[in-house]
Write a protein that holds these residues in place. Structure first.
Motif, PDB file in Angstrom:
ATOM      1  N   PHE A  80      24.825  12.506  -0.943  1.00 43.60           N
ATOM      2  CA  PHE A  80      26.264  12.273  -1.064  1.00 43.60           C
ATOM      3  C   PHE A  80      26.716  12.383  -2.524  1.00 43.60           C
ATOM      4  O   PHE A  80      27.733  13.025  -2.826  1.00 43.60           O
TER       5      PHE A  80
ATOM      6  N   SER B 258      28.616  15.312   7.770  1.00 39.91           N
ATOM      7  CA  SER B 258      27.697  15.944   6.821  1.00 39.91           C
ATOM      8  C   SER B 258      26.280  15.407   7.004  1.00 39.91           C
ATOM      9  O   SER B 258      26.076  14.355   7.623  1.00 39.91           O
ATOM     10  N   ASP B 259      25.295  16.140   6.436  1.00 43.01           N
ATOM     11  CA  ASP B 259      23.902  15.683   6.473  1.00 43.01           C
ATOM     12  C   ASP B 259      23.742  14.358   5.737  1.00 43.01           C
ATOM     13  O   ASP B 259      22.947  13.512   6.137  1.00 43.01           O
TER      14      ASP B 259
ATOM     15  N   SER C 236      18.643  18.680  11.201  1.00 41.74           N
ATOM     16  CA  SER C 236      19.692  19.080  10.258  1.00 41.74           C
ATOM     17  C   SER C 236      19.114  19.400   8.879  1.00 41.74           C
ATOM     18  O   SER C 236      19.627  20.267   8.178  1.00 41.74           O
TER      19      SER C 236
ATOM     20  N   GLY D  72      26.824  15.896  -3.748  1.00 37.39           N
ATOM     21  CA  GLY D  72      27.933  16.655  -3.178  1.00 37.39           C
ATOM     22  C   GLY D  72      29.286  16.357  -3.801  1.00 37.39           C
ATOM     23  O   GLY D  72      30.265  17.038  -3.512  1.00 37.39           O
TER      24      GLY D  72
END
Length: 198
Positions: free
Chosen positions: A194, A69-70, A129, A197
């Motif tokens: 993070f 993930s980014d 990204s 998310g």
């Protein structure tokens, strides 16, 4: 927070660390004939440039294949930059990579990891990204940063003689402090992404 074009160039220059790499280049090229040194440096810069462009164009694909993930990239990039910054501030007497090879260096350690190291690769992947629509800008930023690095490293021996080891070390430590704040900011953004998310 959007990264400006100038900020991208500055960050790339900091992670490439051409000034900090001057002693390494001078040492690694000591066994190479003087007229050939500039050509070797330019060749290594071109290889490093190709490596970074590879990750500019295919970094997203690599992330997708690996399932990263980014946020993970942001945290990893921040940590790598932080370690590089510490290395710049607290340099070891034996240098970054230990003894230089007796033969003419090719790819390792000059092109990579000295110029296009993990920090530079993580930085370009992170830029792309976050804002893939600015791909042309990121390519231009890599190009400008590499041109500046090539100019500095081509004049490495002259700069080393004029400035002296202490002045180079002081400048590198100052740049290390700047890079530390950038690394912490990247790390905080990664952690924020993070948490969002979850």
């Amino acid at each position: 927070m959007e990264v400006s074009f100038i900020s991208a160039v500055v960050i790339l220059l900091l992670v490439m660390d051409p000034v900090g790499n001057i002693p390494l280049f001078v040492s690694a090229l000591r066994q190479v004939e003087a007229p050939r040194r500039a050509r070797v440096i330019l060749r290594e810069c071109l290889i490093a440039f190709a490596v970074l462009l590879l990750f500019v164009f295919f970094g997203g694909t690599i992330l997708g294949v690996l399932g990263l993930s980014d946020a993970a990239l942001g945290i990893a990039g921040g940590l790598i930059l932080f370690l590089v910054a510490l290395r710049m501030i607290f340099r070891h007497p034996e240098g970054i990579f230990g003894d230089s090879p007796a033969a003419e260096p090719f790819i390792v350690p000059l092109a990579t990891p000295a110029i296009a190291g993990p920090a530079a690769i993580a930085t370009v992947m992170l830029l792309v990204s976050r804002e893939p629509q600015r791909l042309v800008e990121w390519c231009a930023a890599v190009t400008i940063a590499m041109l500046v690095a090539a100019v500095v490293l081509t004049a490495a021996e002259r700069i080393s003689q004029l400035a002296g080891e202490r002045a180079l070390l002081a400048f590198e430590r100052l740049m290390g402090l700047v890079l530390t704040t950038i690394a912490v900011e990247m790390l905080l953004r990664g952690i924020e992404g993070f948490v969002r998310g979850l």
